[in-house]
Motif scaffolding. Structure first.
Motif, PDB file in Angstrom:
ATOM      1  N   ILE A  72       0.834  -1.201   0.000  1.00 58.10           N
ATOM      2  CA  ILE A  72       0.000   0.000   0.000  1.00 58.10           C
ATOM      3  C   ILE A  72       0.870   1.253   0.000  1.00 58.10           C
ATOM      4  CG2 ILE A  72      -1.600   1.352   1.421  1.00 58.10           C
ATOM      5  CD1 ILE A  72      -2.945  -1.285   2.164  1.00 58.10           C
ATOM      6  N   ARG A  73       1.934   1.233   0.764  1.00 55.80           N
ATOM      7  CA  ARG A  73       2.847   2.371   0.809  1.00 55.80           C
ATOM      8  C   ARG A  73       3.488   2.608  -0.557  1.00 55.80           C
ATOM      9  NH1 ARG A  73       6.303   0.529   4.336  1.00 55.80           N
ATOM     10  NH2 ARG A  73       4.856   0.847   6.036  1.00 55.80           N
ATOM     11  N   TRP A  88       3.814   5.555  -5.641  1.00 51.20           N
ATOM     12  CA  TRP A  88       3.842   5.502  -7.101  1.00 51.20           C
ATOM     13  C   TRP A  88       2.879   6.524  -7.688  1.00 51.20           C
ATOM     14  CZ3 TRP A  88       0.447   4.409 -11.067  1.00 51.20           C
ATOM     15  CH2 TRP A  88       1.020   4.145 -12.308  1.00 51.20           C
ATOM     16  N   ARG A  89       1.722   6.684  -7.063  1.00 51.17           N
ATOM     17  CA  ARG A  89       0.730   7.645  -7.564  1.00 51.17           C
ATOM     18  C   ARG A  89       1.226   9.079  -7.464  1.00 51.17           C
ATOM     19  NH1 ARG A  89      -4.236   4.597  -4.674  1.00 51.17           N
ATOM     20  NH2 ARG A  89      -4.554   3.035  -6.292  1.00 51.17           N
ATOM     21  N   ASN A  90       2.124   9.338  -6.531  1.00 51.67           N
ATOM     22  CA  ASN A  90       2.647  10.693  -6.359  1.00 51.67           C
ATOM     23  C   ASN A  90       3.899  10.965  -7.179  1.00 51.67           C
ATOM     24  OD1 ASN A  90       0.648  11.461  -4.534  1.00 51.67           O
ATOM     25  ND2 ASN A  90       1.731  10.505  -2.845  1.00 51.67           N
ATOM     26  N   MET A  91       4.383   9.976  -7.933  1.00 53.21           N
ATOM     27  CA  MET A  91       5.577  10.144  -8.758  1.00 53.21           C
ATOM     28  C   MET A  91       5.241  10.912 -10.034  1.00 53.21           C
ATOM     29  SD  MET A  91       7.317   6.412  -8.777  1.00 53.21           S
ATOM     30  CE  MET A  91       7.827   5.598  -7.288  1.00 53.21           C
ATOM     31  N   PRO A  92       6.238  11.582 -10.602  1.00 50.85           N
ATOM     32  CA  PRO A  92       6.011  12.174 -11.931  1.00 50.85           C
ATOM     33  C   PRO A  92       5.749  11.082 -12.964  1.00 50.85           C
ATOM     34  CG  PRO A  92       8.139  12.845 -11.012  1.00 50.85           C
ATOM     35  CD  PRO A  92       7.554  11.850 -10.088  1.00 50.85           C
ATOM     36  N   ARG A  93       5.128  11.439 -14.056  1.00 49.92           N
ATOM     37  CA  ARG A  93       4.716  10.465 -15.070  1.00 49.92           C
ATOM     38  C   ARG A  93       5.896   9.660 -15.617  1.00 49.92           C
ATOM     39  NH1 ARG A  93       0.310   7.810 -16.538  1.00 49.92           N
ATOM     40  NH2 ARG A  93       0.279   7.364 -18.733  1.00 49.92           N
TER      41      ARG A  93
END
Length: 120
Positions: A73-74, A79-84
């Protein structure tokens, strides 16, 4: 559910036969893909059922199912907060984290009962 019902559930309000046929094809292919994914996940779970040691090797370096769920989950949240561009590089890691999350959740819920019944 027929093609028109599915199209309306997706937000389409028209009555074009070509688009209704396209929605029906999407619905059929989606069901087939969901079945394939289910059988893939089931095959992974079935491989790990015989032994708790196989499960622990699969979730490593985590030491328990609860810890593996937290780690996955972490990672997914990070990953969702990483740049594309970084997300695209880390796609294999995301797939591994999702699989680890699935495995850990299943064995956190059912593992003790499975392995206790086998030991008895």
């Amino acid at each position: 559910m027929d093609a028109a019902d599915f199209a309306r559930a997706c937000g389409y309000t028209g009555d074009s036969p070509a688009l209704l046929e396209a929605f029906e094809a999407i619905r059929r292919n989606g069901i087939a893909q969901a079945r394939l994914d289910h059988f893939r996940r089931k095959a992974v779970i079935d491989e790990l059922r015989p032994s708790e040691l196989l499960f622990l090797a699969a979730i490593g370096p985590a030491l328990s199912a609860h810890e593996a769920v937290e780690d996955a989950i972490r990672f997914i949240a990070g990953w969702r907060n990483m740049p594309r561009w970084r997300q695209e590089r880390r796609l294999p890691d995301l797939a591994r984290a999702r699989q680890q999350l699935l495995i850990a959740r299943f064995f956190r819920r059912y593992g003790h009962g499975l392995w206790a019944s086998q030991a008895a």
